[in-house]
Write a protein that holds these residues in place. Structure first.
Motif, PDB file in Angstrom:
ATOM      1  N   ALA A   1       0.837  -1.205   0.000  1.00  0.00           N
ATOM      2  CA  ALA A   1       0.000   0.000   0.000  1.00  0.00           C
ATOM      3  C   ALA A   1       0.869   1.250   0.000  1.00  0.00           C
ATOM      4  O   ALA A   1       1.952   1.262   0.593  1.00  0.00           O
ATOM      5  N   VAL A   2       0.397   2.279  -0.674  1.00  0.00           N
ATOM      6  CA  VAL A   2       1.097   3.553  -0.668  1.00  0.00           C
ATOM      7  C   VAL A   2       0.756   4.264   0.634  1.00  0.00           C
ATOM      8  O   VAL A   2      -0.405   4.344   1.014  1.00  0.00           O
ATOM      9  N   GLY A   3       1.765   4.744   1.334  1.00  0.00           N
ATOM     10  CA  GLY A   3       1.520   5.453   2.598  1.00  0.00           C
ATOM     11  C   GLY A   3       1.977   6.885   2.452  1.00  0.00           C
ATOM     12  O   GLY A   3       3.090   7.147   1.999  1.00  0.00           O
ATOM     13  N   LEU A   4       1.125   7.829   2.776  1.00  0.00           N
ATOM     14  CA  LEU A   4       1.475   9.218   2.497  1.00  0.00           C
ATOM     15  C   LEU A   4       2.190   9.896   3.665  1.00  0.00           C
ATOM     16  O   LEU A   4       3.187  10.548   3.483  1.00  0.00           O
ATOM     17  N   PHE A   5       1.658   9.725   4.846  1.00  0.00           N
ATOM     18  CA  PHE A   5       2.254  10.402   6.000  1.00  0.00           C
ATOM     19  C   PHE A   5       2.574   9.342   7.053  1.00  0.00           C
ATOM     20  O   PHE A   5       2.014   9.342   8.123  1.00  0.00           O
TER      21      PHE A   5
ATOM     22  N   VAL B   1      -4.662   0.976  10.553  1.00  0.00           N
ATOM     23  CA  VAL B   1      -5.005   1.992   9.555  1.00  0.00           C
ATOM     24  C   VAL B   1      -6.032   1.428   8.586  1.00  0.00           C
ATOM     25  O   VAL B   1      -6.211   0.214   8.495  1.00  0.00           O
ATOM     26  N   LYS B   2      -6.670   2.359   7.872  1.00  0.00           N
ATOM     27  CA  LYS B   2      -7.592   1.923   6.826  1.00  0.00           C
ATOM     28  C   LYS B   2      -6.821   1.857   5.514  1.00  0.00           C
ATOM     29  O   LYS B   2      -6.041   2.770   5.202  1.00  0.00           O
TER      30      LYS B   2
ATOM     31  N   GLU C   1      -3.996   2.223  -1.092  1.00  0.00           N
ATOM     32  CA  GLU C   1      -3.401   3.352  -0.373  1.00  0.00           C
ATOM     33  C   GLU C   1      -3.922   3.439   1.053  1.00  0.00           C
ATOM     34  O   GLU C   1      -5.117   3.221   1.301  1.00  0.00           O
ATOM     35  N   ILE C   2      -3.055   3.780   1.980  1.00  0.00           N
ATOM     36  CA  ILE C   2      -3.470   4.030   3.363  1.00  0.00           C
ATOM     37  C   ILE C   2      -4.151   5.395   3.391  1.00  0.00           C
ATOM     38  O   ILE C   2      -3.601   6.375   2.893  1.00  0.00           O
ATOM     39  N   CYS C   3      -5.362   5.439   3.962  1.00  0.00           N
ATOM     40  CA  CYS C   3      -6.115   6.702   3.885  1.00  0.00           C
ATOM     41  C   CYS C   3      -7.326   6.664   4.799  1.00  0.00           C
ATOM     42  O   CYS C   3      -7.864   5.597   5.089  1.00  0.00           O
ATOM     43  N   GLY C   4      -7.755   7.822   5.257  1.00  0.00           N
ATOM     44  CA  GLY C   4      -8.926   7.877   6.140  1.00  0.00           C
ATOM     45  C   GLY C   4     -10.264   7.904   5.412  1.00  0.00           C
ATOM     46  O   GLY C   4     -11.307   7.816   6.037  1.00  0.00           O
ATOM     47  N   GLY C   5     -10.227   8.067   4.094  1.00  0.00           N
ATOM     48  CA  GLY C   5     -11.472   8.176   3.336  1.00  0.00           C
ATOM     49  C   GLY C   5     -12.015   9.597   3.409  1.00  0.00           C
ATOM     50  O   GLY C   5     -11.301  10.480   3.885  1.00  0.00           O
ATOM     51  N   PRO C   6     -13.231   9.878   2.989  1.00  0.00           N
ATOM     52  CA  PRO C   6     -14.163   8.945   2.355  1.00  0.00           C
ATOM     53  C   PRO C   6     -13.905   8.788   0.860  1.00  0.00           C
ATOM     54  O   PRO C   6     -13.216   9.630   0.254  1.00  0.00           O
ATOM     55  N   HIS C   7     -14.467   7.732   0.291  1.00  0.00           N
ATOM     56  CA  HIS C   7     -14.321   7.489  -1.140  1.00  0.00           C
ATOM     57  C   HIS C   7     -15.647   7.092  -1.761  1.00  0.00           C
ATOM     58  O   HIS C   7     -16.587   6.752  -1.048  1.00  0.00           O
TER      59      HIS C   7
END
Ligand code: SER
Length: 592
Positions: free
Chosen positions: A533-537, A545-546, A556-562
């Motif tokens: 997964a791509v991790g940004l921060f 993590v989500k 990708e690691i991310c909080g959403g929403p999508h």
């Protein structure tokens, strides 16, 4: 040539009336039939049903002056020509005349009515692709009128294709007219496609022959239409040979009032941007509140855009000394200027002043404490990223619109975790606005859905950039999403080529066409990394993590929403690729 805004409106209507057109009045700024956009963004927008074949009561030839709001370029307001509100002069053929009439009329209006120097006119025409052939016919028509061959430029879809206004609807290739400001060419290949400032766009004739479908494909329209639009403010600026739209008669009294109330002057280079931002945003707010379907400041949809405009105006205004009550006085000048052309404003004069004063009072009650909170936050920050939860607290408790926090942060050299903010925002909405959400059931899009789709597009684009540019240094450096567009900053050392831009667009559109489900799973950071997964921060992630997976196209690691499926996105288009700072590129893109 001396020409006032009133004279220009009159000239336009007369010119087309003399050629068999029926003048119609401006529609509301708030679109009635298109839930996918918040504001009317072009003259053709309220005419979509007629462009699709319904008979219009005014006949097959129409002309008007339409109120428009576009907030996609809000950051650029303050330069010579960007505005969030503008008037679009327009004329239409609904299955009647086509290129052979429109091109010579355009030339005639520009050179004989507006007396623009033909030598300084440049035009662009569509270079052709799989959807629509190269438009040599229009180029020949321009040449016949007297435009020199070297001033006719063939460009691709990115520049010479217009529409649809929302995500689906009528669209087609176009021919755009530019005025050469006389600045030297910025490079060998300088053309109206450059944003170096040599060429200023004045008019756009769209030859509307297609309907864009939800799956991104184009089908031929039952009738061939012409849809043209000329920005009134920019046209005035060119005709009068002025340096900026703020020097035209629709702005001068507003600017003067701001100068008088603040004591600042546009001749002071430290004050000019703030004066222009206040002038532009108060003008736009006046039109939104005073519209026949006017709205008031709120936390959703058009009301939220209005709130952002007003608060941004107040923030810039306070830097030049504007005080409580000043903004309502400025709006009064706006009402005066437009009293004849848009009488609905005068009818709402008191309501406009009242709403602006109320919003200012609401903002001021929390602004001082919010600024203290912001200063404290920056002082104790361990990294250069303001966490999403802090940005959300500034928004929720102190009423700081997100982009205000981003702008304040930027002044201090900080970034804001926008994904984190959006995640909190969504969580909060789900808790407190469950009832209000009901009205968006049944396929209507609200601000949240639009930004969620653009957020999904951001993930797809991030991955596409990594693949197309094939460079390990390509990584996200910042992201900002409004309901109208996404903005994405990433590390990369040079400008992208047009082929690379196209390849990225194609990859994203392929992912959209594949219509894959978007799956969200919770896992540890280690597992997410192990899965690629791509991790940004990475530094700020907690235990779990989500991870959002979009088929083979992105993880990708991310909080959403999508969005729930990639197919919901429509068609993806990059509208700008430019430098942001050393080693960082910036892309602006939209879903149509
Ligand atoms: N719809 C086109 C535009 O907005 C021409 O009116 O430029």
């Amino acid at each position: 040539m001396k020409l006032t805004s009133k004279e220009l409106r009159n000239k336009w209507i007369k010119f087309f009336k003399d050629r068999g057109h029926t003048p119609i009045s401006s529609a509301s700024l708030i679109p009635e039939n298109d839930p996918t956009v918040l504001f009317t963004t072009a003259g053709m927008h309220p005419l979509v049903p007629y462009l699709l074949g319904q008979p219009h009561p005014g006949g097959k030839r129409l002309c008007d002056t339409q109120k428009c709001v576009r907030t996609g370029d809000i950051d650029e307001v303050g330069d010579a020509s960007h505005c969030t509100f503008f008037e679009m002069l327009g004329n239409w053929s609904l299955g009647d005349y086509f290129k052979d009439e429109m091109v010579p009329w355009s030339y005639e209006f520009l050179t004989e009515e507006l007396k623009l120097d033909p030598e300084r006119l440049a035009v662009t025409v569509f270079e052709g692709d799989k959807d629509c052939p190269r438009d040599e016919h229009t180029a020949e028509l321009w040449e016949k009128c007297g435009i020199k061959k070297e001033n006719i430029f063939y460009l691709g879809k990115k520049h010479n294709w217009w529409g649809p206004a929302g995500q689906t609807g009528p669209c087609g290739s176009d021919t755009e007219m530019f005025y050469d400001t006389g600045k030297p060419k910025c490079c060998e290949t300088c053309s109206p496609a450059c944003d170096c400032g040599k060429y200023v766009e004045i008019w756009n004739d769209v030859f509307m022959q297609f309907n864009k479908n939800a799956d991104g494909s184009f089908s031929p329209l039952a009738q061939k239409n012409v849809d043209t639009g000329m920005g009134l403010e920019r046209a005035l600026m060119n005709v009068q040979g002025l340096k900026s739209v703020y020097d035209t008669d629709v702005f001068v009294p507003i600017v003067k009032k701001i100068e008088q109330l603040s004591g600042a002057s546009v001749t002071d280079e430290n004050a000019v941007k703030a004066i222009r931002v206040v002038a532009d945003h108060i003008r736009t707010s006046t039109f939104i509140i005073g519209d026949e379907r006017g709205v008031t400041p709120s936390n959703v949809d058009q009301g939220y855009i209005l709130r952002r405009l007003l608060r941004r105006a107040i923030r810039f205004g306070s830097s030049i000394g504007l005080k409580t009550g000043d903004y309502a006085q400025i709006s009064d000048v706006v009402v005066e200027i437009y009293a004849d052309a848009y009488p609905e404003l005068a009818a709402s004069r008191d309501k406009i002043a009242h709403e602006i004063n109320e919003e200012q009072a609401r903002f001021e009650r929390t602004l001082e404490n919010g600024m203290k909170e912001f200063e404290k936050l920056c002082k104790f920050l361990q990294t250069d990223v303001i966490p999403g939860k802090s940005a959300f607290r500034l928004y929720d408790t102190y009423g700081f619109p997100l982009e205000m926090t981003v702008e304040l942060a930027k002044e201090k050299g900080f970034k804001v975790d926008i994904d984190g903010f959006n995640a909190r925002f969504e969580e909060h909405r789900n808790l407190s606005h469950a009832g209000a959400e009901q009205r968006f059931k049944g396929g209507l899009a609200d601000t949240g859905e639009l930004t969620a789709r653009l957020h999904t597009a951001t993930h797809l684009m991030h991955q596409a950039l990594k693949q197309v540019l094939d460079d390990p240094t390509v990584n996200q450096r910042g992201s900002n999403i409004t309901p109208e567009r996404l903005r994405f900053d990433f590390s990369f050392g040079r400008a992208m080529t047009p082929e690379e831009v196209k390849a990225v667009e194609d990859r994203v559109n392929d992912a959209i066409k594949a219509d894959v489900e978007i799956v969200c799973e919770e896992m540890t950071v280690e597992d997410a990394k192990a899965q690629g997964a791509v991790g940004l921060f990475t530094s700020k992630y907690g235990e779990k993590v989500k991870v959002y997976t979009m088929g083979k196209y992105s993880k990708e690691i991310c909080g959403g929403p999508h969005a729930s499926r990639t197919g919901e996105l429509g068609h993806f288009k990059i509208v700008k690729e430019q430098s942001s700072s050393a080693g960082v590129r910036r892309i602006k893109a939209v879903l149509e």
